[in-house]
Design an enzyme around this catalytic site. Structure first.
Site, mmCIF file in Angstrom:
data_model
loop_
_atom_site.group_PDB
_atom_site.id
_atom_site.type_symbol
_atom_site.label_atom_id
_atom_site.label_comp_id
_atom_site.label_asym_id
_atom_site.label_seq_id
_atom_site.Cartn_x
_atom_site.Cartn_y
_atom_site.Cartn_z
ATOM 1 C CD GLU A 1 -3.116 -1.029 2.142
ATOM 2 O OE1 GLU A 1 -3.013 -0.225 3.082
ATOM 3 O OE2 GLU A 1 -4.088 -1.798 2.001
ATOM 4 C CD GLU B 1 -3.785 -5.910 3.020
ATOM 5 O OE1 GLU B 1 -4.638 -5.212 3.604
ATOM 6 O OE2 GLU B 1 -2.568 -5.704 3.097
HETATM 7 O O1 AHR Z 1 -5.209 -6.044 6.892
HETATM 8 C C1 AHR Z 1 -5.103 -4.928 7.712
HETATM 9 C C2 AHR Z 1 -4.378 -3.761 7.066
HETATM 10 O O2 AHR Z 1 -5.165 -3.249 6.037
HETATM 11 C C3 AHR Z 1 -3.051 -4.054 6.389
HETATM 12 O O3 AHR Z 1 -1.989 -4.011 7.282
HETATM 13 C C4 AHR Z 1 -2.934 -2.951 5.402
HETATM 14 O O4 AHR Z 1 -2.182 -3.322 4.272
HETATM 15 C C5 AHR Z 1 -4.364 -2.578 5.071
HETATM 16 O O5 AHR Z 1 -4.593 -1.227 5.155
#
Ligand code: AHR
Length: 513
Positions: A173, A292
């Site tokens: 990210e 994610e």
């Molecule tokens: O999964 C939780 C968090 O969400 C992770 O650390 C991050 O990459 C995202 O913002």
């Protein structure tokens, strides 16, 4: 009663089901590692501290690949802190989640766990506070057979054989201002290009994922992918996507239609990646790594789980409870539709990781010194991972619609389907997003001779519960699968009635017509 008609045709397929779609994520965050997958001294822990009760559930969930060690955590992490004798590893402050990291668990412990769990490792490198050197050294440490300082150090630390990690994320990210070492697209694109190049010089067989957008709502979405891929196109194989959804301010209709956002996100990234391909006259395609995704009640973040100040959090703690969402049936229906979206795009989405695996926004909950159990969202993932085999079928769906504030009209019924020629089965994954009405669904099966229904299961709000009911330590199996009884095959058509707010799977024996 709502109605939907779905047509599938044996000759119209999207492509083979990518096994890596059924990935998950273990971050050094809250209680995912510590008291999640790893808890020395727990009655169910093995000699390495791996919890066998959690491992059994991970196995049942059907996870294929696990991303590690972050997440936001990786952007301030020194991988060297997590290798070597445990009693000599440094305790560090983790700024991403405001916790104390003991480093009792690191790369070797994760590789041992992954082997026992029978999952592939997807390793992320720190491109926040670190860069090219730390990334290429980690590849050498993990993957080089021996005879160099770093590969021999791995052997000395207990791993004679290389970990042979194929899949690598170039940071996490990096478009997000919250990220430690956040960068502009040009800054990140150049760094990812050089880090990726250096990593491949050590091990040319690795596959690389460049950071895309943290969600579709990011102000830089689109432009970020274009710039980053402009720099990295020749070096990387995948671009990442992240998305979390929640029911906010009572807008359950938009929440139930979250799959529409995921479809738009995926299709937008494909379009951007293909535009960079055309402009750069590249021949290869960049595929997508949705590394994610989940339901996350992020609005609670500033409240119960993550108070704004360190003092309000009770100072710096070791593995505190952070974002331990407890999921209801609505969440499971949404997760089912997100899985449908990923599967329908399986020709371009090659990897997907539900975030996370245990305790932290996870399908599995565990208590320190206590039990581990399944959340509602466990079921759509587990069944799809088990039954989505062979080829993804292209669907033509006509459904009644419902109105949403965020996405306009959306189909009440959402679906995906696969056909496995080897075992002679079609699997249908169905969701009724209607809160009040049941849905009558007809599935026309062209090119198949339908046989016996091998399995038909349903997840919905149980009798006597409301839609906010969850599975808790004292009631672990309140939400689970029950038989779907209102289902039958009649000639070439399968008919099923799904109750309001439900997810279902139907597995049908078929022969080629
Ligand atoms: O999964 C939780 C968090 O969400 C992770 O650390 C991050 O990459 C995202 O913002």
């Amino acid at each position: 009663m709502s109605r939907a008609t779905i047509t599938v045709d044996r000759d119209f397929t999207v492509g083979p089901v990518p096994r890596r779609l059924f990935g998950s994520f273990v971050e050094h965050m809250g209680r995912c590692v510590y008291t999640g997958i790893y808890e020395p001294g727990h009655p169910e822990a093995d000699e390495n501290g791996y919890r066998n009760d959690v491992l059994a559930l991970v196995n049942e969930l059907g996870v294929s690949v696990v991303r590690y060690p972050g997440g936001n955590f990786v952007s301030g992490y020194n991988w060297e802190d997590g290798v070597g004798p445990v009693d000599q590893r440094p305790r560090r402050l983790d700024g991403a989640w405001h916790t104390v990291e003991t480093n009792a668990f690191g790369l070797h412990e994760f590789a041992g766990w992954a082997k026992k769990a029978n999952v592939e490792i997807m390793e992320a490198v720190n491109l926040g506070t670190r860069g090219v050197e730390a990334a290429r050294e980690l590849v050498e440490y993990a993957n080089h057979p021996g005879g160099t300082y770093l590969s021999d150090l791995r052997k000395k630390n207990g791993a004679a054989d290389p970990f042979d990690i194929k899949l690598w994320c170039l940071g996490n990210e990096m478009d997000g201002p919250w990220q430690i070492g956040h960068k502009t697209a040009d800054e990140y694109g150049r760094l990812a290009q050089e880090a990726g190049k250096a990593m491949r010089l050590i091990d040319p067989s690795i596959e690389l994922v460049a950071c895309g957008s943290s969600n579709r709502g990011m102000p830089t979405f689109g432009a970020w992918e274009q710039t980053v891929l402009g720099h990295t196109y020749d070096v990387v194989d995948y671009v990442s996507l992240h998305a979390y959804y929640e029911e906010k301010d009572g807008d359950y209709a938009s929440f139930l239609a979250s799959g529409v956002d995921m479809d738009l996100f995926i299709e937008g990234v494909i379009a951007t990646a293909d535009a960079v391909r055309a402009k750069g006259k590249h021949s290869k395609h960049i595929n997508l790594s949705f590394d994610e995704w989940n339901v996350w009640y992020a609005t609670a973040r500033e409240g119960d789980d993550m108070p704004a100040t360190i003092e309000a959090r009770g100072g710096w703690n070791v593995h505190p409870r952070i974002i331990e969402d407890h999921y209801n049936v609505t969440d499971a229906v949404v997760v089912g539709t997100l899985l449908n979206s990923l599967l329908r795009h399986g020709d371009r989405v090659a990897i997907a990781n539900q975030a996370q695996l245990v305790n932290v926004i996870a399908p599995i909950l565990s208590e320190e010194n206590g039990p581990a159990w399944r959340q509602s969202i466990f079921w759509p993932f587990a069944r799809m991972s088990e039954l989505a085999r062979g080829e993804i079928l292209r669907l033509s769906t006509t459904s009644d619609r419902f109105e949403t504030a965020k996405y306009g009209d959306a189909d009440v019924v959402d679906a995906s389907a696969t056909w496995d020629e080897e075992n002679g089965k079609v699997a249908l994954f169905l969701a009724n997003r209607g809160l009040d009405d049941s849905a009558e669904i007809a599935v026309n099966l062209r090119g198949f001779d339908a046989g016996r229904i091998a399995r038909a299961e349903l997840l919905t709000v149980p009798e006597g519960a409301d839609r906010f009911a969850t599975n808790e330590q004292n009631e672990q199996d309140r939400l689970g699968l029950t038989p779907l009884t209102d289902v039958a095959v009649d000639g070439g058509t399968l008919r099923a009635t799904l109750p309001a707010l439900s997810w279902a799977v139907v597995e049908l024996e078929v022969a080629k017509a």
